[in-house]
Scaffold this motif. Sequence first.
Motif, PDB file in Angstrom:
ATOM      1  N   LYS A 146       0.814  -1.215   0.000  1.00 30.59           N
ATOM      2  CA  LYS A 146       0.000   0.000   0.000  1.00 30.59           C
ATOM      3  C   LYS A 146       0.845   1.262   0.000  1.00 30.59           C
ATOM      4  CE  LYS A 146      -3.808  -2.237   2.361  1.00 30.59           C
ATOM      5  NZ  LYS A 146      -4.605  -2.297   3.555  1.00 30.59           N
ATOM      6  N   SER A 147       2.076   1.154   0.444  1.00 27.98           N
ATOM      7  CA  SER A 147       2.926   2.339   0.527  1.00 27.98           C
ATOM      8  C   SER A 147       4.271   2.061  -0.136  1.00 27.98           C
ATOM      9  CB  SER A 147       3.156   2.713   1.997  1.00 27.98           C
ATOM     10  OG  SER A 147       3.930   1.707   2.617  1.00 27.98           O
ATOM     11  N   LEU A 148       5.058   3.097  -0.270  1.00 30.78           N
ATOM     12  CA  LEU A 148       6.391   2.944  -0.836  1.00 30.78           C
ATOM     13  C   LEU A 148       7.222   2.008   0.032  1.00 30.78           C
ATOM     14  CD1 LEU A 148       8.462   3.663  -2.963  1.00 30.78           C
ATOM     15  CD2 LEU A 148       9.029   5.702  -1.636  1.00 30.78           C
ATOM     16  N   SER A 149       7.078   2.115   1.323  1.00 28.11           N
ATOM     17  CA  SER A 149       7.800   1.238   2.242  1.00 28.11           C
ATOM     18  C   SER A 149       7.420  -0.227   2.015  1.00 28.11           C
ATOM     19  CB  SER A 149       7.495   1.646   3.685  1.00 28.11           C
ATOM     20  OG  SER A 149       8.144   0.790   4.575  1.00 28.11           O
ATOM     21  N   ASP A 150       6.144  -0.492   1.806  1.00 26.57           N
ATOM     22  CA  ASP A 150       5.684  -1.856   1.514  1.00 26.57           C
ATOM     23  C   ASP A 150       6.305  -2.370   0.220  1.00 26.57           C
ATOM     24  OD1 ASP A 150       4.053  -1.708   3.740  1.00 26.57           O
ATOM     25  OD2 ASP A 150       2.216  -1.379   2.581  1.00 26.57           O
ATOM     26  N   LYS A 151       6.344  -1.517  -0.803  1.00 24.03           N
ATOM     27  CA  LYS A 151       6.916  -1.904  -2.093  1.00 24.03           C
ATOM     28  C   LYS A 151       8.405  -2.193  -1.966  1.00 24.03           C
ATOM     29  CE  LYS A 151       3.526   0.617  -4.787  1.00 24.03           C
ATOM     30  NZ  LYS A 151       3.280   1.733  -5.701  1.00 24.03           N
ATOM     31  N   LYS A 152       9.103  -1.382  -1.191  1.00 16.76           N
ATOM     32  CA  LYS A 152      10.537  -1.612  -0.988  1.00 16.76           C
ATOM     33  C   LYS A 152      10.781  -2.925  -0.249  1.00 16.76           C
ATOM     34  CE  LYS A 152      12.123   3.166  -1.096  1.00 16.76           C
ATOM     35  NZ  LYS A 152      12.739   4.254  -0.325  1.00 16.76           N
ATOM     36  N   ALA A 153       9.939  -3.217   0.728  1.00 17.93           N
ATOM     37  CA  ALA A 153      10.078  -4.467   1.483  1.00 17.93           C
ATOM     38  C   ALA A 153       9.839  -5.662   0.571  1.00 17.93           C
ATOM     39  CB  ALA A 153       9.108  -4.491   2.655  1.00 17.93           C
ATOM     40  N   ARG A 154       8.860  -5.588  -0.279  1.00 18.93           N
ATOM     41  CA  ARG A 154       8.569  -6.686  -1.201  1.00 18.93           C
ATOM     42  C   ARG A 154       9.713  -6.859  -2.200  1.00 18.93           C
ATOM     43  NH1 ARG A 154       2.848  -8.438  -3.353  1.00 18.93           N
ATOM     44  NH2 ARG A 154       2.696  -8.540  -1.116  1.00 18.93           N
ATOM     45  N   HIS A 155      10.230  -5.749  -2.681  1.00 16.83           N
ATOM     46  CA  HIS A 155      11.352  -5.796  -3.616  1.00 16.83           C
ATOM     47  C   HIS A 155      12.568  -6.450  -2.955  1.00 16.83           C
ATOM     48  CE1 HIS A 155      14.906  -4.027  -5.642  1.00 16.83           C
ATOM     49  NE2 HIS A 155      14.248  -4.445  -6.700  1.00 16.83           N
ATOM     50  N   SER A 156      12.864  -6.052  -1.752  1.00 17.14           N
ATOM     51  CA  SER A 156      13.992  -6.623  -1.017  1.00 17.14           C
ATOM     52  C   SER A 156      13.792  -8.129  -0.809  1.00 17.14           C
ATOM     53  CB  SER A 156      14.141  -5.926   0.328  1.00 17.14           C
ATOM     54  OG  SER A 156      15.173  -6.503   1.068  1.00 17.14           O
TER      55      SER A 156
END
Length: 58
Positions: A17-27
């Motif tokens: 839902k957020s940029l932080s969520d997207k970064k976590a998924r990418h990592s």
Amino acid sequence: MVSITAWQAVMRYFPPKSLSDKKARHSYLEKQNEWFERVYGAEYVKSLVAGIEKRAKE
């Protein structure tokens, strides 16, 4: 290892839902690719990770 397995089981129910969520998924996907390459000695398809990274920057 248990946390990775648990995340694989439930991540489909929790879309980012957020940029932080997207970064976590990418990592997570990057680490999964590294693990696959180390264990199986073969390169995993990285286009999925590259696509997610591109969308996260938009």
